[in-house]
Design an enzyme around this catalytic site. Structure first.
Site, PDB file in Angstrom:
ATOM      1  N   GLY A 101       0.348  -3.963   6.592  1.00  0.00           N
ATOM      2  CA  GLY A 101      -0.350  -4.427   7.760  1.00  0.00           C
ATOM      3  C   GLY A 101       0.501  -5.113   8.407  1.00  0.00           C
ATOM      4  O   GLY A 101       0.660  -4.772   9.853  1.00  0.00           O
ATOM      5  N   ASP A 153      -5.819  -6.085   2.931  1.00  0.00           N
ATOM      6  CA  ASP A 153      -6.674  -6.355   1.847  1.00  0.00           C
ATOM      7  C   ASP A 153      -7.078  -7.589   1.824  1.00  0.00           C
ATOM      8  O   ASP A 153      -8.297  -7.944   1.512  1.00  0.00           O
ATOM      9  CB  ASP A 153      -5.527  -6.514   0.366  1.00  0.00           C
ATOM     10  N   GLU A 181      -1.805   5.840 -13.279  1.00  0.00           N
ATOM     11  CA  GLU A 181      -0.381   6.265 -13.000  1.00  0.00           C
ATOM     12  C   GLU A 181       0.618   5.819 -13.828  1.00  0.00           C
ATOM     13  O   GLU A 181       1.417   6.501 -14.417  1.00  0.00           O
ATOM     14  CB  GLU A 181       0.001   6.000 -11.617  1.00  0.00           C
TER      15      GLU A 181
END
Length: 441
Positions: free
Chosen positions: A27, A310, A182
């Site tokens: 961001g 976030d 992952e």
């Protein structure tokens, strides 16, 4: 903490509006880039001097990439612009009344303040075992995990104690979101293709990888298709999956679950994140560890303080609990706020933010991935893996990082090898044991 006498947060005075950005993540970096042509002084504050491509941290943790492949210097992003300034400091709070941001080396006045300091690991108030588990949120975390796991194998080669050997060979991954899936998949590929060559005197059929998830499915933020296919891949790779299971405690040796125990020396914690809220904001501006913002990303109750990514919670009809805490949201909010701040400086009306969902994806291993498209289409397997690889390469910062990462992936694809299995620095934690059963040389 007193400010060292030889340090100060000095920024040149200016007649231009001063925009202070806290955090150089997705961001903050995209916001700063979007302000290049704006008549304003831009100051970026971050405790690190680099931007981290967090979606690939798991590859650093599992010896697939080196840190400099997924990180880029923040100062390089500001080259050639005399009105851009970067300071490597830790922000400790804000004072909206005085229009000041507080740091470890002093305070700084702002005309506009943007909080883009992301999220931190959520331990769900499990303070007792927090020092004993391994989070994966920063580059240093990834290096810690890599060193810790490799050190365990080095100890396993020398141990004479069967119980100790099992603990060293067992790995527990907590959290069935993209990071947990992952990490588990990458560890399974290491177990199958790489580690038996490095440690021919270890029996890797005894290595167990456990994936613990509190809900009844994997990849909760994605479609049922993605969760179902990811579970199929994970199971076929030999990973032990436990759904509807919670971690209640961990003492460094034994993971206490709500339905049993697991003996292990390694717990990777990827169970969730929460907003990294700074001190000084009104309590009514914060909800569930995120900062409440309006449709312009302006912090509620303020005029010139904004939050993106976030840490921000924009409650809309389509997103009553805020937007998902994902990189695409932070990128789009950063780009949009840059336009809005420019408009406000030009005394024009700001425009509300609208999120364009480009889909979601996760990879489980070579030729194994799941992709949700915004039009409702879903992909899996090799084609989904190619999409995942292309998107991640494109979002990496800098041509060098793109080239190095692609080269590593191509090499690994054809050779089944990873060239970064190095213990550069020994990782130590107080809870780590020095078993007496290790043979003395």
């Amino acid at each position: 903490m007193p400010i060292p006498a030889h340090l100060s947060l000095t920024i040149p005075d200016t007649d231009l509006p001063r925009i202070v950005i806290v955090g150089g993540g997705f961001g903050g970096l995209n916001l700063a880039k979007g302000l290049r042509k704006t008549k304003a002084q831009v100051v970026l504050l971050d405790k690190n001097n680099f931007h981290t491509f967090q979606p690939l941290l798991y590859q650093v943790a599992t010896a697939g990439l080196e840190p400099d492949s997924i990180a880029g210097p923040l100062r390089k992003s500001f080259e050639g612009n005399p009105n851009y300034f970067f300071r490597m400091v830790k922000v400790t709070g804000v004072n909206p009344t005085l229009n000041q941001v507080e740091t470890t080396v002093g305070n700084l006045r702002y005309d506009y303040l943007v909080l883009a300091n992301g999220s931190v690991t959520n331990y769900f108030n499990k303070k007792d075992f927090r020092p004993k588990v391994l989070p994966l949120k920063r580059v240093v975390h990834a290096l810690d995990i890599r060193s810790h796991i490799l050190q365990n194998f080095e100890q396993a080669v020398m141990t004479k104690d069967k119980a100790e050997f099992e603990k060293l060979m067992n790995i527990v991954v907590v959290g069935g979101g993209p990071t947990g899936v992952e990490v588990s998949g990458a560890l399974a590929e290491l177990k199958r293709y790489i580690l038996p060559k490095d440690y021919p005197d270890l029996d890797f059929t005894q290595m167990k990888i456990h994936l613990i998830e509190g809900s009844d499915r994997l990849l909760n933020g994605m479609s049922d298709f993605a969760g179902r296919e990811a579970l199929n891949y994970i199971k076929k790779m030999g990973i032990n999956v436990q759904l509807n299971t919670f971690v209640e405690d961990y003492d460094g040796d034994t993971v206490q679950l709500n339905n049993g125990t697991i003996e292990t020396a390694t717990v990777v914690w990827s169970a969730g994140v929460r907003g990294n809220v700074v001190e000084g904001l009104n309590a009514t501006s914060v909800e569930r560890s995120r900062i409440l913002v309006d449709e312009f990303n302006r912090v509620k109750g303020t005029d010139n303080v904004f939050a993106i990514g976030d840490v921000a919670m924009m409650q809309l009809q389509d997103y009553p609990n805020g937007h998902p805490m994902m990189a695409p949201v932070a990128i789009q909010q950063g780009q949009h706020l840059a336009k809005n701040l420019t408009r406000d400086i030009q005394e024009k009306e700001m425009e509300p933010f609208s999120y364009f969902d480009k889909g979601a994806m996760a990879t489980i291993g070579k030729n194994k991935a799941v992709v949700d498209m915004p039009n409702g289409m879903h992909f899996k397997g090799f084609f989904a893996w190619l999409i995942w690889m292309f998107v991640h390469i494109m979002y990496l910062i800098g041509f060098r990082n793109k080239l190095i990462t692609l080269n590593n992936w191509v090499w690994s694809y054809f050779t089944y090898d990873k060239g970064t299995r190095l213990i550069i620095r020994t990782f130590n934690r107080k809870f780590l044991r020095r078993p007496s059963s290790v043979n003395k040389i």
